[in-house]
Scaffold this active site. Sequence first.
Site, PDB file in Angstrom:
ATOM      1  N   GLY A 592      24.097  32.886  -5.586  1.00  0.00           N
ATOM      2  CA  GLY A 592      24.447  33.550  -4.320  1.00  0.00           C
ATOM      3  C   GLY A 592      23.264  33.560  -3.365  1.00  0.00           C
ATOM      4  N   GLY A 594      21.830  36.211  -0.303  1.00  0.00           N
ATOM      5  CA  GLY A 594      22.009  37.419   0.493  1.00  0.00           C
ATOM      6  C   GLY A 594      20.977  37.483   1.622  1.00  0.00           C
ATOM      7  N   GLY A 595      21.015  38.615   2.293  1.00  0.00           N
ATOM      8  CA  GLY A 595      20.118  38.773   3.422  1.00  0.00           C
ATOM      9  C   GLY A 595      18.668  38.813   3.023  1.00  0.00           C
ATOM     10  CG  PHE A 596      17.290  41.741   1.294  1.00  0.00           C
ATOM     11  CD1 PHE A 596      16.469  42.323   2.286  1.00  0.00           C
ATOM     12  CD2 PHE A 596      18.535  42.299   1.052  1.00  0.00           C
ATOM     13  CE1 PHE A 596      16.913  43.437   2.974  1.00  0.00           C
ATOM     14  CE2 PHE A 596      18.957  43.400   1.757  1.00  0.00           C
ATOM     15  CZ  PHE A 596      18.156  43.989   2.721  1.00  0.00           C
ATOM     16  N   GLY A 597      17.363  37.160   0.311  1.00  0.00           N
ATOM     17  CA  GLY A 597      16.899  35.984  -0.407  1.00  0.00           C
ATOM     18  C   GLY A 597      17.971  35.453  -1.339  1.00  0.00           C
ATOM     19  CE  LYS A 598      18.563  28.956  -1.425  1.00  0.00           C
ATOM     20  NZ  LYS A 598      18.270  27.572  -1.769  1.00  0.00           N
ATOM     21  CB  VAL A 599      21.363  35.895  -6.129  1.00  0.00           C
ATOM     22  CG1 VAL A 599      21.522  36.649  -7.440  1.00  0.00           C
ATOM     23  CG2 VAL A 599      21.298  36.849  -4.961  1.00  0.00           C
ATOM     24  CG  ASP A 709      23.966  44.732   4.395  1.00  0.00           C
ATOM     25  OD1 ASP A 709      24.859  44.619   5.272  1.00  0.00           O
ATOM     26  OD2 ASP A 709      23.401  43.753   3.854  1.00  0.00           O
TER      27      ASP A 709
END
Length: 893
Positions: A592, A594-599, A709
């Site tokens: 995934g 997200g807004g803070f980085g990749k998962v 969020d």
Amino acid sequence: MDYVGNGRQVSSTIISLLLKSWFIFFWVLTILCNSKQAAGYNRYGGRNLASDNPSGFISIDCGADEDYIDNGILYKSDRDFVDTGISRPVTANNSGNLRVQLKNVRSFPEGRRNCYVLKPEKGKDNTYLIRASFLYGNYDRKNTTPIFDLYLGANLWWTVDWDNGYVETIYTPSTDYINVCLFNTSKGVPYISALELRPLDNTIYRTTAKALITMQRSDIGGRSILRYPADVYDRIWNPLNVDLLNFSATNSSISQGNNDAYKIPDTLLRTAAKEQNATCSLSYFSDSLRSNSQFYVYFHFAEIEKLQGKQRRLKIDLTGQRSASTNATLDYLKPLSLSLNAMPDSAGQLQFSISAAKGSDLPPILNGFEIYSAKEMQNASTVSEDADAMMGVKQAFRLIRNWEGDPCFPSELIWAGLTCSNSNASSILSINLSSSNLTGEIPASIANLLSITSLDLSNNELTGSVPDFLGKLPNLITLNLTRNKFTGSVPKVLLQKAEAGSLTLSVGENPDLCASLKCYSKLKKYLALIIISCIIAVLLPILMVALVIYKRRKQRENLKRSIEERLLKSKNRQVRYSEILIISDNLKTTIGEGGFGKVYYGALSDKTQVAIKLLSASSKQGPNEFKAEAQILTVVHHRNLVSLIGYCDEAEHKALVYEFMSNGNLRKHLSDPNTKVLSWMERLQIAVDAAQGLEYLHNGCKPPIIHRDMKTSNILLNERMQAKISDFGLSRVFANESDTHLSTCPAGTFGYVDPTIHLSGNFTKKSDVYSFGIILFELVTGRPAIIKGSEYNIHIVDWAKPFIEEGNIQDIIDPRLGGSTESCSVGKFVELALSCTRSTPAERPDMNHVVSQLIECLKMVQDAMPQMPQMPPKNIEEFSYNSIGSESLFSPR
Ligand SMILES: *[C@@H]1O[C@H](CO)[C@@H](O)[C@H](O)[C@H]1NC(C)=O
Ligand SMILES: *[C@@H]1O[C@H](CO)[C@@H](O)[C@H](O)[C@H]1NC(C)=O
Ligand SMILES: *[C@@H]1O[C@H](CO)[C@@H](O)[C@H](O)[C@H]1NC(C)=O
């Protein structure tokens, strides 16, 4: 005396020495003699398929087409025992009464010598009874009885000059193969009716002679011919009745001791000739025997009268050139066999008498006797090892080259292609089978021809390998294997002998045969080298790589286990970036963004999976602050919040390790056409879960945590479709930063952000409630927060509101639900969503309220569901139907 039958009167001599008390026995070969006896013979005819063939018996019906069982004995057609001759039926008038073996003969119009080959199971150096039967029966319609010689191996056995009878011998062969040969002596075509071999106990009939020829075998006082099965050795006993004799008989059985290997038939021993007066003898006189052989007489006794304290002692005398005698004492119902031997006297006569020994209370008796003449079998012959080896070669090649009987003798009938040594016991010196159309492999029996000097097998179709044993034949100096189809390589020994000059070796014109010492030795060496280098070149690297992989995997496994230990059990949840790389397999799988980085996907062990959120490098955060926040988040636990189980706080790399949610985020389930459509019940349950998670952040944490969020892609589903909120608290972690770098810091997501934020600039609980309202709209409509249109995009609230206000709630419901919603709950749900998204934050409900309202909605749906049957079912069928039906109606939760 002669042994001729032919229906003529049997010659005999009666000599009276004393008065009436001397008795004379006829010396008769009864079976040989006349048709009366043939009828007796026939008593045993007919087939009895129920019996087994006695072990070791070889019974050949010469000239028969097929095998059969006669009187418990399996008689075989002779086709496997002889290569030559023709089958002919006899034409004797009485052939209908004939014993079945005598109805056909095999005759041998071609060749001087034709032989049957017997190979008894027990092999050489064992004692056998061999019997050859002949009934001329005018088979050739010439009415002339042929006269020919019968040979056993290299020795004359009998000259057959009568038309009905048999010749029998007790023989201990020194070869495994026994040849029975018919020699044409130019007095008619030889023929034979039957050939029988019976194994005997090796302890009986022991003499110094090589063979014993049966002269007479008599059952005194018997009524009919005795043979198998009464006699286990299938000896033929002829009844002997003389009017002058007195007989004694018993009905008791004779105790056949197991150690009495003669095994004289019980029936025979139960009658005996008896003299009334103890001073008289039972005597027997022969005619002139015209023989200078040793004769062996076997006397068989059994006491058949109750002795009542008296004793019967016998004195047995055999008189010829010299006399021999012996004494015996009889025991009641116990068999006793004795033998004496002597040469006929100068008149060619032999006599025996049985009288009462001194001190005997009773007169003499005799139950049965046999007379044999010794046969030395001393003709020149092939040494037994070579003879057997040549029989092996003959059988292997199935030659039709008149290879019959003894290989070397008589010398005019030596086997074609052989040369034999010049002595009475000949060895094979050479074999020349060049151009003989041979096929198959070189027979192993050649290994036993130790005297052979030359072997020529050239110009045949022989296959297989050249056997090693050829190299071990000590005297071989010529070996010609040219022009065959041998394969493999010529044995090294042969090649070395050839090189040394001790062997003339010809192996040319074998296309697939490797025939050079060089080729042979190199091949072997190189083969070994190639194999070894193959192992080194191929196996070793594979092994090493496998080892390295195994070690690494093991190491990694251990590391993972220690990380897991630390993360799940200790309070310090900090991991190193190197460890992040290990558990994520070097960030192999992205799950995934997200807004803070990749998962990324990670695994601590087979059981524990994790999601690793790698924070983008751009987020610049004081190390201590990040750590402090992360540590707080690791202690926030609620079943509807995605747990943070660890974090990485290094200068370059910051990461968060979460529990893994296998079913991904809610957004995907609502929009992805490839996922299973969530039912209304499932959507309500997810709403309840998410609301409870947010409610805990707002009201269960001190200080409260504002999510900032909330959106459907932050609601994750585990394997049981339980919803959990993720990414909570992250905005706060980055909050300080957002003050200075507003553009790079995510603060909510477009479409979910409370429109009043722009006025206050502050995230509050009520702004989270607004976002949650959007989520509720998405759940009921299945549409995203911003609905993309062909001309312009529209916010979900703006799209839904007009329908709701007009009371057309049905029109906004996700068409994928297919109308299967519970309308009361939908109305309440939409009402709640509207209240959450009110423009005035103060008018929006608290999450507390949202949770309770949603639970009520869920209850409405559950109450509307059909219930499981409360009463016991009427029958099993109904029950199973109901249970299956209700299962599918309930939600998986
Ligand atoms: C037995 O024979 C002998 C000699 O012939 C005679 O003297 C004797 O009487 C006989 N005994 C009997 C019981 O017949
Ligand atoms: C074998 O016999 C053939 C003729 O049949 C002959 O040409 C050949 O030389 C013989 N071989 C030996 C080794 O005597
Ligand atoms: C071997 O046999 C072949 C074919 O029969 C013959 O031509 C050759 O001369 C023989 N070799 C020897 C050494 O006898």
